[in-house]
Design a protein around this motif. Sequence first.
Motif, PDB file in Angstrom:
ATOM      1  N   THR A  52      -3.100   0.456  -3.588  1.00  0.00           N
ATOM      2  CA  THR A  52      -2.411  -0.831  -3.464  1.00  0.00           C
ATOM      3  C   THR A  52      -1.689  -1.140  -4.772  1.00  0.00           C
ATOM      4  OG1 THR A  52      -4.082  -1.637  -1.911  1.00  0.00           O
ATOM      5  CG2 THR A  52      -2.694  -3.281  -2.981  1.00  0.00           C
ATOM      6  N   TYR A  53      -0.412  -1.444  -4.642  1.00  0.00           N
ATOM      7  CA  TYR A  53       0.420  -1.640  -5.837  1.00  0.00           C
ATOM      8  C   TYR A  53       1.090  -3.014  -5.811  1.00  0.00           C
ATOM      9  CZ  TYR A  53       0.132   3.305  -7.135  1.00  0.00           C
ATOM     10  OH  TYR A  53      -0.311   4.543  -7.531  1.00  0.00           O
ATOM     11  N   ASN A  54       1.217  -3.584  -6.993  1.00  0.00           N
ATOM     12  CA  ASN A  54       2.058  -4.766  -7.172  1.00  0.00           C
ATOM     13  C   ASN A  54       3.453  -4.261  -7.532  1.00  0.00           C
ATOM     14  OD1 ASN A  54       2.968  -7.419  -7.580  1.00  0.00           O
ATOM     15  ND2 ASN A  54       2.468  -7.319  -9.755  1.00  0.00           N
ATOM     16  N   VAL A  55       4.400  -4.420  -6.619  1.00  0.00           N
ATOM     17  CA  VAL A  55       5.749  -3.894  -6.787  1.00  0.00           C
ATOM     18  C   VAL A  55       6.679  -5.028  -7.209  1.00  0.00           C
ATOM     19  CG1 VAL A  55       7.694  -2.760  -5.651  1.00  0.00           C
ATOM     20  CG2 VAL A  55       5.338  -2.101  -5.076  1.00  0.00           C
ATOM     21  N   VAL A  56       7.455  -4.806  -8.277  1.00  0.00           N
ATOM     22  CA  VAL A  56       8.355  -5.831  -8.808  1.00  0.00           C
ATOM     23  C   VAL A  56       9.736  -5.220  -9.018  1.00  0.00           C
ATOM     24  CG1 VAL A  56       8.824  -7.415 -10.709  1.00  0.00           C
ATOM     25  CG2 VAL A  56       6.471  -7.049  -9.945  1.00  0.00           C
ATOM     26  N   LEU A  57      10.758  -5.915  -8.550  1.00  0.00           N
ATOM     27  CA  LEU A  57      12.152  -5.531  -8.771  1.00  0.00           C
ATOM     28  C   LEU A  57      12.828  -6.671  -9.515  1.00  0.00           C
ATOM     29  CD1 LEU A  57      14.632  -3.678  -8.272  1.00  0.00           C
ATOM     30  CD2 LEU A  57      14.957  -4.917  -6.106  1.00  0.00           C
ATOM     31  N   ASP A  58      13.342  -6.393 -10.711  1.00  0.00           N
ATOM     32  CA  ASP A  58      13.951  -7.415 -11.558  1.00  0.00           C
ATOM     33  C   ASP A  58      15.457  -7.160 -11.665  1.00  0.00           C
ATOM     34  OD1 ASP A  58      14.666  -9.314 -13.384  1.00  0.00           O
ATOM     35  OD2 ASP A  58      13.285  -8.656 -14.963  1.00  0.00           O
ATOM     36  N   LEU A  59      16.243  -8.029 -11.017  1.00  0.00           N
ATOM     37  CA  LEU A  59      17.700  -7.928 -11.054  1.00  0.00           C
ATOM     38  C   LEU A  59      18.320  -9.067 -11.863  1.00  0.00           C
ATOM     39  CD1 LEU A  59      18.276  -7.153  -7.245  1.00  0.00           C
ATOM     40  CD2 LEU A  59      17.970  -5.509  -9.109  1.00  0.00           C
ATOM     41  N   SER A  60      17.508  -9.784 -12.619  1.00  0.00           N
ATOM     42  CA  SER A  60      17.980 -10.983 -13.310  1.00  0.00           C
ATOM     43  C   SER A  60      18.822 -10.676 -14.536  1.00  0.00           C
ATOM     44  CB  SER A  60      16.788 -11.861 -13.716  1.00  0.00           C
ATOM     45  OG  SER A  60      15.935 -11.173 -14.629  1.00  0.00           O
ATOM     46  N   VAL A  94       0.862  -1.181   0.000  1.00  0.00           N
ATOM     47  CA  VAL A  94       0.000   0.000   0.000  1.00  0.00           C
ATOM     48  C   VAL A  94       0.900   1.233   0.000  1.00  0.00           C
ATOM     49  CG1 VAL A  94      -1.771   1.298   1.227  1.00  0.00           C
ATOM     50  CG2 VAL A  94      -1.847  -1.210   1.219  1.00  0.00           C
ATOM     51  N   LEU A  95       0.825   2.012  -1.045  1.00  0.00           N
ATOM     52  CA  LEU A  95       1.657   3.203  -1.204  1.00  0.00           C
ATOM     53  C   LEU A  95       0.801   4.458  -1.159  1.00  0.00           C
ATOM     54  CD1 LEU A  95       3.966   2.038  -4.174  1.00  0.00           C
ATOM     55  CD2 LEU A  95       4.480   1.940  -1.726  1.00  0.00           C
ATOM     56  N   THR A  96       1.403   5.536  -0.674  1.00  0.00           N
ATOM     57  CA  THR A  96       0.790   6.858  -0.787  1.00  0.00           C
ATOM     58  C   THR A  96       1.503   7.617  -1.893  1.00  0.00           C
ATOM     59  OG1 THR A  96       2.302   7.755   0.879  1.00  0.00           O
ATOM     60  CG2 THR A  96       0.176   6.901   1.660  1.00  0.00           C
ATOM     61  N   ALA A  97       0.898   8.684  -2.359  1.00  0.00           N
ATOM     62  CA  ALA A  97       1.561   9.486  -3.396  1.00  0.00           C
ATOM     63  C   ALA A  97       2.891   9.990  -2.840  1.00  0.00           C
ATOM     64  CB  ALA A  97       0.679  10.652  -3.814  1.00  0.00           C
ATOM     65  N   GLY A  98       3.959   9.754  -3.551  1.00  0.00           N
ATOM     66  CA  GLY A  98       5.260  10.198  -3.072  1.00  0.00           C
ATOM     67  C   GLY A  98       6.395   9.410  -3.701  1.00  0.00           C
ATOM     68  N   SER A 104      12.361  -2.063 -12.569  1.00  0.00           N
ATOM     69  CA  SER A 104      11.306  -2.232 -11.567  1.00  0.00           C
ATOM     70  C   SER A 104       9.980  -1.726 -12.119  1.00  0.00           C
ATOM     71  CB  SER A 104      11.657  -1.471 -10.289  1.00  0.00           C
ATOM     72  OG  SER A 104      11.579  -0.069 -10.523  1.00  0.00           O
ATOM     73  N   SER A 105       8.916  -2.083 -11.437  1.00  0.00           N
ATOM     74  CA  SER A 105       7.594  -1.564 -11.787  1.00  0.00           C
ATOM     75  C   SER A 105       6.738  -1.502 -10.531  1.00  0.00           C
ATOM     76  CB  SER A 105       6.919  -2.457 -12.839  1.00  0.00           C
ATOM     77  OG  SER A 105       6.695  -3.754 -12.324  1.00  0.00           O
ATOM     78  N   ALA A 106       5.793  -0.568 -10.533  1.00  0.00           N
ATOM     79  CA  ALA A 106       4.802  -0.453  -9.474  1.00  0.00           C
ATOM     80  C   ALA A 106       3.465  -0.286 -10.168  1.00  0.00           C
ATOM     81  CB  ALA A 106       5.108   0.727  -8.558  1.00  0.00           C
ATOM     82  N   THR A 107       2.640  -1.330 -10.162  1.00  0.00           N
ATOM     83  CA  THR A 107       1.399  -1.357 -10.915  1.00  0.00           C
ATOM     84  C   THR A 107       0.206  -1.314  -9.945  1.00  0.00           C
ATOM     85  OG1 THR A 107       2.490  -2.731 -12.591  1.00  0.00           O
ATOM     86  CG2 THR A 107       0.078  -2.593 -12.659  1.00  0.00           C
ATOM     87  N   ALA A 108      -0.645  -0.323 -10.127  1.00  0.00           N
ATOM     88  CA  ALA A 108      -1.812  -0.186  -9.259  1.00  0.00           C
ATOM     89  C   ALA A 108      -2.741  -1.371  -9.444  1.00  0.00           C
ATOM     90  CB  ALA A 108      -2.542   1.119  -9.564  1.00  0.00           C
ATOM     91  N   GLN A 109      -3.296  -1.862  -8.296  1.00  0.00           N
ATOM     92  CA  GLN A 109      -4.212  -3.009  -8.321  1.00  0.00           C
ATOM     93  C   GLN A 109      -5.659  -2.544  -8.413  1.00  0.00           C
ATOM     94  OE1 GLN A 109      -2.732  -6.398  -8.290  1.00  0.00           O
ATOM     95  NE2 GLN A 109      -1.344  -4.805  -9.033  1.00  0.00           N
TER      96      GLN A 109
END
Length: 350
Positions: free
Chosen positions: A330-338, A288-292, A345-350
């Motif tokens: 609410t965001y689906n947060v993904v960090l890809d270091l592969s 859960v993220l706030t604007a910022g 990375s991505s932050a996609t709103a649910q």
Amino acid sequence: MRNIVKSLLAVTLITGFASCTDEQDLKFADNAAEFRILSPVSGEGVILSPETPTNPGLSMTWEDMDYGTPTEVSYTVQVDNSGDNFDTPIDLVTTTNTYVTVTSDALNGASSAAGLVPFTQGGLEIRVRATVGTTGSEEKFSDVITYLVTPYSTDLPKLAVPGNHQGWNPPTAPRVASSGFGATDYEGYIWLDGGFKFVAPDPAGNFNWGNDDYGDDGTFSGVLALTGESDITATAGYYRVRANTNTLLYSIEPTTWGIVGAATPGGWDASTPLTYNATTKKWEGTVVLTAGEYKFRANNAWSINLGGDPDEDGSMNYDGPNLSVATGGTYNVVLDLSNPRQYTSSATAQ
């Protein structure tokens, strides 16, 4: 008598027609002379650059191929690695003119396909193939010149990291990448579990046992040895893996990743942890993220942190600018270091 005359006339006509046909064929068959490339000449060359892909990489002119009768001629410029004798020629461009200009990008692709090594001058053999019209018949070839090409690559040099974590198979092993061509500072993030080594590519870019490989020198103090008999070892975990094939030093640093910042539940003081997905090889979480603003960091500390950089190609950089979300939710947060040194990375709103 009349029938005899008709028969003789028919024979004469048939013979004459055959003679004309044979004569026409001979005009093609007898003219076996090669035509010549006028420019460039053997020994000339070019240094290609990814900064100027549309600049001319090769400008060519050649003589007409004379088939002995008026006909449209198609010309195909062919290239091959020097010494390969056009066993597997690469068609570069086809034209009905006796001149052509090839862009740096197109020549670079052909040079790479022919096996020339990036950033290293190599000989590219060039010839022109002539055929009649669009039929591909009456194939003739020009002389062959050697054009000295220094190609480039936008792919970073890599080492494979085979080991117990993936079955000791170099072709399918995860990679570490250097910071640029000529650099030997390889880095990547890999799930390790037991012994492993570093394997260099062969000249064709393939990773296999039999190539140069690096293991521990036997002291297990972070020192590499070429064809080292000792495997490097790691307990099961996700590591920042670094190796330098010049200084012969390596390091493995365990990491767990989270998201931190004003937009996150813990603010700038505490990371919200993400979970490693072994299937996708990404760090993921529903947050859960706030604007910022926010960033990613390892081990709930600032020694390893990643932010965005709008001047780059979309990948993140160490200590880079803060990322942000414009609206809370609410965001689906993904960090890809592969992908080594291409961290996203991505932050996609649910």
